[in-house]
Design a protein around this motif. Structure first.
Motif, PDB file in Angstrom:
ATOM      1  N   PRO A  93       0.832  -1.210   0.000  1.00 26.95           N
ATOM      2  CA  PRO A  93       0.000   0.000   0.000  1.00 26.95           C
ATOM      3  C   PRO A  93       0.862   1.253   0.000  1.00 26.95           C
ATOM      4  O   PRO A  93       1.851   1.324   0.725  1.00 26.95           O
ATOM      5  N   VAL A  94       0.522   2.235  -0.841  1.00 26.05           N
ATOM      6  CA  VAL A  94       1.247   3.508  -0.854  1.00 26.05           C
ATOM      7  C   VAL A  94       0.260   4.606  -0.478  1.00 26.05           C
ATOM      8  O   VAL A  94      -0.520   5.070  -1.293  1.00 26.05           O
ATOM      9  N   ARG A  95       0.306   5.016   0.750  1.00 29.29           N
ATOM     10  CA  ARG A  95      -0.692   5.990   1.235  1.00 29.29           C
ATOM     11  C   ARG A  95      -0.369   7.399   0.759  1.00 29.29           C
ATOM     12  O   ARG A  95      -1.247   8.164   0.429  1.00 29.29           O
ATOM     13  N   GLY A  96       0.894   7.748   0.734  1.00 30.96           N
ATOM     14  CA  GLY A  96       1.265   9.110   0.338  1.00 30.96           C
ATOM     15  C   GLY A  96       2.372   9.127  -0.703  1.00 30.96           C
ATOM     16  O   GLY A  96       3.208   8.219  -0.734  1.00 30.96           O
ATOM     17  N   ILE A  97       2.336  10.134  -1.546  1.00 30.95           N
ATOM     18  CA  ILE A  97       3.443  10.376  -2.485  1.00 30.95           C
ATOM     19  C   ILE A  97       3.881  11.820  -2.278  1.00 30.95           C
ATOM     20  O   ILE A  97       3.159  12.761  -2.599  1.00 30.95           O
ATOM     21  N   SER A  98       5.066  11.980  -1.693  1.00 29.65           N
ATOM     22  CA  SER A  98       5.552  13.305  -1.288  1.00 29.65           C
ATOM     23  C   SER A  98       6.732  13.701  -2.163  1.00 29.65           C
ATOM     24  O   SER A  98       7.687  12.944  -2.305  1.00 29.65           O
ATOM     25  N   VAL A  99       6.650  14.882  -2.755  1.00 31.68           N
ATOM     26  CA  VAL A  99       7.707  15.349  -3.659  1.00 31.68           C
ATOM     27  C   VAL A  99       8.188  16.722  -3.208  1.00 31.68           C
ATOM     28  O   VAL A  99       7.644  17.297  -2.278  1.00 31.68           O
ATOM     29  N   GLY A 100       9.168  17.243  -3.916  1.00 27.24           N
ATOM     30  CA  GLY A 100       9.415  18.655  -3.704  1.00 27.24           C
ATOM     31  C   GLY A 100      10.818  19.158  -3.681  1.00 27.24           C
ATOM     32  O   GLY A 100      11.734  18.492  -3.226  1.00 27.24           O
ATOM     33  N   SER A 101      10.926  20.340  -4.219  1.00 29.33           N
ATOM     34  CA  SER A 101      12.069  21.236  -4.079  1.00 29.33           C
ATOM     35  C   SER A 101      11.480  22.590  -4.457  1.00 29.33           C
ATOM     36  O   SER A 101      10.470  22.649  -5.180  1.00 29.33           O
ATOM     37  N   THR A 102      12.067  23.645  -3.998  1.00 25.93           N
ATOM     38  CA  THR A 102      11.481  24.963  -4.277  1.00 25.93           C
ATOM     39  C   THR A 102      11.449  25.291  -5.768  1.00 25.93           C
ATOM     40  O   THR A 102      10.394  25.708  -6.274  1.00 25.93           O
ATOM     41  N   PRO A 103      12.539  25.103  -6.524  1.00 23.73           N
ATOM     42  CA  PRO A 103      12.448  25.454  -7.948  1.00 23.73           C
ATOM     43  C   PRO A 103      11.395  24.620  -8.684  1.00 23.73           C
ATOM     44  O   PRO A 103      10.682  25.151  -9.551  1.00 23.73           O
ATOM     45  N   ALA A 104      11.302  23.342  -8.346  1.00 21.19           N
ATOM     46  CA  ALA A 104      10.308  22.481  -9.008  1.00 21.19           C
ATOM     47  C   ALA A 104       8.893  22.941  -8.664  1.00 21.19           C
ATOM     48  O   ALA A 104       8.029  23.057  -9.545  1.00 21.19           O
ATOM     49  N   MET A 105       8.646  23.238  -7.388  1.00 19.10           N
ATOM     50  CA  MET A 105       7.299  23.647  -6.981  1.00 19.10           C
ATOM     51  C   MET A 105       6.922  25.009  -7.539  1.00 19.10           C
ATOM     52  O   MET A 105       5.749  25.311  -7.744  1.00 19.10           O
ATOM     53  N   ALA A 106       7.923  25.860  -7.766  1.00 20.52           N
ATOM     54  CA  ALA A 106       7.642  27.186  -8.319  1.00 20.52           C
ATOM     55  C   ALA A 106       7.243  27.097  -9.789  1.00 20.52           C
ATOM     56  O   ALA A 106       6.640  28.023 -10.329  1.00 20.52           O
ATOM     57  N   ALA A 107       7.566  25.974 -10.428  1.00 16.97           N
ATOM     58  CA  ALA A 107       7.345  25.843 -11.872  1.00 16.97           C
ATOM     59  C   ALA A 107       6.364  24.735 -12.233  1.00 16.97           C
ATOM     60  O   ALA A 107       5.946  24.636 -13.392  1.00 16.97           O
ATOM     61  N   VAL A 108       5.982  23.927 -11.259  1.00 20.52           N
ATOM     62  CA  VAL A 108       5.227  22.695 -11.544  1.00 20.52           C
ATOM     63  C   VAL A 108       3.897  22.982 -12.267  1.00 20.52           C
ATOM     64  O   VAL A 108       3.249  23.989 -12.007  1.00 20.52           O
ATOM     65  N   ARG A 109       3.523  22.101 -13.216  1.00 18.00           N
ATOM     66  CA  ARG A 109       2.277  22.272 -13.969  1.00 18.00           C
ATOM     67  C   ARG A 109       1.252  21.202 -13.651  1.00 18.00           C
ATOM     68  O   ARG A 109       0.072  21.388 -13.886  1.00 18.00           O
ATOM     69  N   ASP A 110       1.707  20.069 -13.138  1.00 21.72           N
ATOM     70  CA  ASP A 110       0.796  18.944 -12.914  1.00 21.72           C
ATOM     71  C   ASP A 110       1.227  18.203 -11.652  1.00 21.72           C
ATOM     72  O   ASP A 110       2.407  17.835 -11.524  1.00 21.72           O
ATOM     73  N   LEU A 111       0.293  18.036 -10.738  1.00 24.14           N
ATOM     74  CA  LEU A 111       0.611  17.296  -9.507  1.00 24.14           C
ATOM     75  C   LEU A 111      -0.266  16.044  -9.375  1.00 24.14           C
ATOM     76  O   LEU A 111      -0.419  15.520  -8.264  1.00 24.14           O
ATOM     77  N   THR A 112      -0.797  15.568 -10.490  1.00 25.73           N
ATOM     78  CA  THR A 112      -1.666  14.387 -10.447  1.00 25.73           C
ATOM     79  C   THR A 112      -0.951  13.207  -9.788  1.00 25.73           C
ATOM     80  O   THR A 112       0.149  12.838 -10.190  1.00 25.73           O
ATOM     81  N   GLY A 113      -1.578  12.644  -8.789  1.00 24.56           N
ATOM     82  CA  GLY A 113      -1.015  11.489  -8.102  1.00 24.56           C
ATOM     83  C   GLY A 113      -0.181  11.854  -6.888  1.00 24.56           C
ATOM     84  O   GLY A 113       0.078  11.011  -6.028  1.00 24.56           O
TER      85      GLY A 113
ATOM     86  N   PRO B 233       8.410  22.138  -0.408  1.00 31.27           N
ATOM     87  CA  PRO B 233       9.380  23.106  -0.940  1.00 31.27           C
ATOM     88  C   PRO B 233       9.844  24.063   0.158  1.00 31.27           C
ATOM     89  O   PRO B 233       9.225  25.094   0.395  1.00 31.27           O
ATOM     90  N   GLY B 234      10.963  23.753   0.812  1.00 35.26           N
ATOM     91  CA  GLY B 234      11.362  24.463   2.030  1.00 35.26           C
ATOM     92  C   GLY B 234      11.672  25.935   1.843  1.00 35.26           C
ATOM     93  O   GLY B 234      11.268  26.784   2.650  1.00 35.26           O
ATOM     94  N   ASN B 235      12.392  26.249   0.815  1.00 35.77           N
ATOM     95  CA  ASN B 235      12.862  27.601   0.551  1.00 35.77           C
ATOM     96  C   ASN B 235      11.754  28.527   0.037  1.00 35.77           C
ATOM     97  O   ASN B 235      11.892  29.755   0.024  1.00 35.77           O
ATOM     98  N   TYR B 236      10.655  27.896  -0.354  1.00 31.34           N
ATOM     99  CA  TYR B 236       9.485  28.536  -0.970  1.00 31.34           C
ATOM    100  C   TYR B 236       8.928  29.693  -0.141  1.00 31.34           C
ATOM    101  O   TYR B 236       8.390  30.660  -0.688  1.00 31.34           O
ATOM    102  N   VAL B 237       9.055  29.604   1.163  1.00 30.91           N
ATOM    103  CA  VAL B 237       8.442  30.607   2.050  1.00 30.91           C
ATOM    104  C   VAL B 237       9.110  31.975   1.907  1.00 30.91           C
ATOM    105  O   VAL B 237       8.446  33.007   2.060  1.00 30.91           O
ATOM    106  N   PHE B 238      10.382  32.014   1.604  1.00 30.52           N
ATOM    107  CA  PHE B 238      11.116  33.281   1.491  1.00 30.52           C
ATOM    108  C   PHE B 238      11.692  33.530   0.089  1.00 30.52           C
ATOM    109  O   PHE B 238      11.871  34.649  -0.301  1.00 30.52           O
ATOM    110  N   TYR B 239      12.048  32.482  -0.615  1.00 38.05           N
ATOM    111  CA  TYR B 239      12.892  32.597  -1.807  1.00 38.05           C
ATOM    112  C   TYR B 239      14.216  33.291  -1.436  1.00 38.05           C
ATOM    113  O   TYR B 239      14.466  33.596  -0.261  1.00 38.05           O
ATOM    114  N   ASP B 240      15.050  33.571  -2.431  1.00 36.37           N
ATOM    115  CA  ASP B 240      16.333  34.230  -2.181  1.00 36.37           C
ATOM    116  C   ASP B 240      16.976  34.581  -3.520  1.00 36.37           C
ATOM    117  O   ASP B 240      16.368  34.390  -4.579  1.00 36.37           O
ATOM    118  N   ARG B 241      18.224  35.085  -3.466  1.00 37.44           N
ATOM    119  CA  ARG B 241      18.905  35.499  -4.699  1.00 37.44           C
ATOM    120  C   ARG B 241      19.062  34.329  -5.668  1.00 37.44           C
ATOM    121  O   ARG B 241      18.936  34.497  -6.885  1.00 37.44           O
TER     122      ARG B 241
END
Lengths: 259, 259
Positions: free
Chosen positions: A96-116, A122-130
Motif C-alpha cells: 500500500p502507498v498511502r502518500g506520495i511526497s515530492v518537492g524542491s522549491t524550484p520544481a514547486m515554483a514551476a510545476v504544472r501537474d501534480l496528479t497522483g 518546498p522548504g525555501n518557498y516561504v522566502f525565496y532568495d537570490r
C-alpha cells in the motif's frame, strides 16, 4: 525517512511512522526506483510489522541546476512520473502507498501537474532568495527575507566598503555556479550597481565599478538590506525575525533553533 | 574599533575605549598607514576628547592566501613593520600609541618576531581546521574540533554515502581556493581515502574512488568525525561543545551565541 534495508528492519515494532526515500534523479540519497533493492525495502516497510508505512518521498534537488521555469517544470514532471510509477509498481505487488511526497522549491515554483502527488515540501518557498531569482523561480520582488547590515568601514577613495554582515550572517553559500549566472555572495536591495563581492567571517565587502560611484555615499553607520543567496542558511544564523509591514517592524517572531 | 573620521568624532565625550584600525596589506578595512587621512583620524582619537585611545590594530587576513609557514611568516613580519612604523609616525607628531595589536591565525602560527607588538588576536588559533592544515599553519593532529556525523544513506553499489552533517553543521566555507590545494568541504578524520565532496543544507556527500572501497563499510547509523574547513563558522552553528579526553566525553561547555 528510510532508504536502507537494515534501517527498515530496525524499525520493526518501533511504532514509528516511516516514509521510503526514493531517488527521483538527484542521485544523492534514496532507493533507485527500478532496482530490486527498492522493492525489498518497500516490502519490509509495507508489511508494517509494528511500523506505519506512510508512503514514498523524493527531493528534486537537481531542479536547483536549472536556469528557467521551463527546465524546472521538466524536473518537476520527471519527479512526478518517477514517483507515481514507483507507487504503481508497489501497488501491483500489494504494497500500500498511502502518500506520495515530492518537492524542491524550484520544481514547486514551476510545476504544472501534480496528479497522483499527495504532498509537496518546498522548504525555501516561504522566502525565496537570490538563488531563486537567478534561476528564474521567482521575481526579485518575491523575495521575503533580507539582512539589515550597517556600513562599518569606507575608506576615502575606495571602490568598496565594508558592512557588518559576513558569513556569520549570510552564510558562505555561493549561490548557483552553473550557466552564465552572475557570481556574488548576495545582492544589495535597491542597489543593482553594487556587488556583494566577498564575505569573510564578520565582514561583507561591497564593491562598486569605481570609487566615483561611492563618493559621498554609504558612509559608516548607514544601513542597507542584503538579499541572501540562500535564505535557509541565513535565517539559521539568527534568533528572531523582524517582521515588516510598509517598511516598519510590526512583530518579532522567535526563530526555532537549537543544536 | 574605528577607521573613519566621522565615527572618531562621534566618539567624543562617549567615555569609550577606541582602537584605530589600520590596513596592514589585506586591503579590506582600516586606514592606509601612509595617508594623510590616517593621521587625521589618529589625531582626532589621540586628542582624547572624552575617549580613551587604546592603540592601533590590524588584521593580516592576506596570511590566509599563503601556502606555507615561510610565506605566512613574511606576512606576519610585514604586518609588524607596517604597524610599528605607523606607531612611530604617530609618536613623532605627539600622538600616544599605547597598544599595537596585530593578528591572524596563519600569521601567528608562523611569526618569528613580535618586537613592538603588544597584543595578537589569532581567532582560529584555538582549534585550527582543515584550511590551516592545507596552508601549512599546523599539522593534522593539531586540529582541535570535529563534527560527529552519522551515516544516513548508503545505497548498494554507490561510490558515495550521505551523512547528517551538511551546511547547517559544517558551514559552506569552501576552504582555500588558491594554489594547488585540494578542494573539498571538509576532511573525514582517519579516512584520507574519503572526500567530503559536497554539502547541501542538511546533508554531506562523502565520496570514495570506487564503490568497491565502500563495500560493507560506512553503513547507515555508523558515525564518523569530520574536520571542518572553517572551525569558527562550524562552531557558531552549535549550542554546546562536547569536550573529549582519551576519546571520552568528559565535559559539555555551552557555546555563547545569540543574534
Amino acid at each position: 525517512m528510510v532508504d536502507d534495508l537494515g534501517a527498515a528492519k530496525a524499525l520493526r515494532r518501533s511504532g514509528l511512522h516511516a516514509w521510503l526515500k526514493v531517488d527521483c534523479g538527484y542521485h544523492r540519497a534514496g532507493v533507485a526506483p527500478e532496482s530490486a533493492y527498492a522493492l525489498e525495502v518497500a516490502k519490509e516497510l509495507g508489511e508494517e510489522r509494528g511500523v506505519f508505512f506512510d508512503g514514498i518521498l523524493s527531493h528534486s534537488g537537481h531542479a536547483y541546476r536549472t536556469t528557467n521555469r521551463d527546465e524546472a517544470a521538466e524536473v518537476a514532471e520527471s519527479e512526478r512520473l518517477v514517483m507515481v510509477r514507483f507507487g504503481q509498481r508497489l501497488a501491483t505487488v500489494g504494497i500500500p502507498v498511502r502518500g506520495i511526497s515530492v518537492g524542491s522549491t524550484p520544481a514547486m515554483a514551476a510545476v504544472r501537474d501534480l496528479t497522483g502527488v499527495t504532498e509537496a515540501r518546498p522548504g525555501n518557498y516561504v522566502f525565496y532568495d537570490r538563488t531563486m531569482v537567478l534561476i528564474g523561480a521567482c521575481r526579485p520582488t518575491d523575495v521575503g527575507v533580507t539582512v539589515l547590515a550597517t556600513v562599518v568601514s569606507h575608506q576615502p577613495g575606495a571602490s568598496h566598503f565594508i558592512v557588518d554582515a559576513g558569513a556569520l550572517a549570510l552564510s558562505k553559500d555561493p549561490g548557483p555556479g552553473h550557466g552564465d549566472l552572475p557570481q556574488a555572495m548576495g545582492a544589495v536591495q535597491r542597489h543593482p550597481e553594487l556587488t556583494v563581492a566577498t564575505l569573510s567571517q564578520e565582514h561583507g565587502l561591497i564593491r562598486a565599478a569605481s570609487p566615483a560611484e561611492l563618493e559621498g555615499r554609504f558612509r559608516v553607520g548607514e544601513r542597507l538590506e542584503i538579499v541572501p543567496n540562500h535564505s535557509c542558511l541565513t535565517v539559521a544564523h539568527f534568533d528572531v525575525y523582524h517582521v515588516l509591514r510598509g517598511g516598519r517592524v510590526v512583530e518579532r517572531w522567535p526563530i526555532a533553533r537549537g543544536r
